[in-house]
Design a protein around this motif. Structure first.
Motif: not given
Length: 312
Positions: A233-236, A259-260, A263-268
């Motif tokens: 999921l992180v890679a995608a 968890s990464k 840190q991802l702006e496109n993960a809610i």
């Protein structure tokens, strides 16, 4: 008959049960093990272990006031021929509202608007979209998925339902089998997983599936976290900033600070709260009361009876 609750419904609900089912003894004791002579155990499920059940020689039925039973000792319960029911179906209203709320928020740029509010900036976010004409693919379209489909249809969204059998889902315009999934993933603007955790669904979605999805897809997981490995999921999400993931469930809960995904702006990140509602326990008790009436009459064809071998 001893009926043990290991959580405490509101006093009004307790009183109603005691007055309705006068021939039974109800025990309400949050956080304690059931009494050894318990025949019916009502629980949220987290405290059901092989050791606890082994200490209950008279136990005949476990009524779980939630949907998830994957952490329970299902093989042992099957060997003991203990009936298990859950609260499947009571989550459809709050969860469907949460899911559609997240979709609308992303499509209409609400997170960006909120950020501008905090900064007191008068600006116009870019990238707002319309739902009309979009396609949503729903994995595991049970009661929750059907309600999501009904709501999204009102917005003009094309619904593809995906289940193991391929049997038609009334609320969907199209139903496909799970083994046909890769043929349709590329059509979806929204991919929603509501799958339970079973041997068949664990890590079902792989890198291959995310490579097929659109670059700006919204992937949503509101079923069980282990349907996809977090690293995939992180890679995608890292491969395409236009993508979004809305996640209410995770492989490890609580989600570790390391968890990464944080840190991802496109993960809610939603902390497994989409089903929360003031009516949660009330609806669960309605199912329990209906089943207890059946049980008293000798009818073991209970509502939401779990197939312990299938795991749901």
């Amino acid at each position: 008959m001893i009926i043990q609750f290991t959580f405490e419904p509101k006093p009004k609900m307790q009183k109603q049960l005691i007055e309705t089912f006068t021939q039974h003894e109800f025990l309400f004791a949050k956080g304690t093990a059931p009494r050894p002579d318990t025949e019916i155990w009502v629980t949220y499920g987290e405290d059901v272990t092989k050791e606890t059940v082994a200490a209950l020689p008279q136990l005949k039925w476990i009524s779980v006031a939630s949907a998830g039973i994957e952490k329970m000792p299902l093989v042992y319960l099957s060997d003991r021929q203990i009936h298990v029911t859950n609260a499947r179906g009571i989550h459809k209203t709050p969860m469907a509202e949460s899911i559609v709320g997240h979709i609308l928020s992303l499509y209409r740029s609400l997170p960006a608007i909120y950020q501008l509010n905090e900064k007191k900036e008068w600006d116009k976010p870019k990238g707002s979209r319309e739902l009309r004409g979009e396609t949503a693919l729903i994995l595991g379209p049970g009661a929750i998925g059907a309600e999501v489909a009904r709501l999204l249809t009102a917005f003009g969204v094309h619904i593809i339902a995906c289940n193991r059998s391929g049997n038609s889902v009334e609320e969907a315009e199209q139903t496909i089998r799970l083994d046909e999934l890769t043929n349709y993933l590329g059509e979806a603007n929204i991919v929603l997983s509501l799958l339970p955790s079973t041997n068949e669904t664990r890590h079902l979605l792989t890198n291959e599936h995310f490579e097929i999805m659109k670059e700006d897809v919204i992937f949503m997981n509101f079923g069980r976290g282990d349907v996809v490995a977090e690293k995939h999921l992180v890679a995608a999400l890292e491969s395409s900033p236009k993508r979004h993931a809305v996640l209410d469930v995770f492989e490890v809960e609580p989600l570790p600070p390391t968890s990464k995904l944080w840190q991802l702006e496109n993960a809610i990140i939603s902390p497994h709260i989409s089903s929360h509602s003031a009516f949660y326990v009330e609806r669960a008790m309605e199912i329990f009361s209906e089943n207890l009436s059946k049980w008293e009459s000798g009818d073991t064809k209970l509502r939401n009876l779990v197939d312990l071998k299938a795991g749901y």
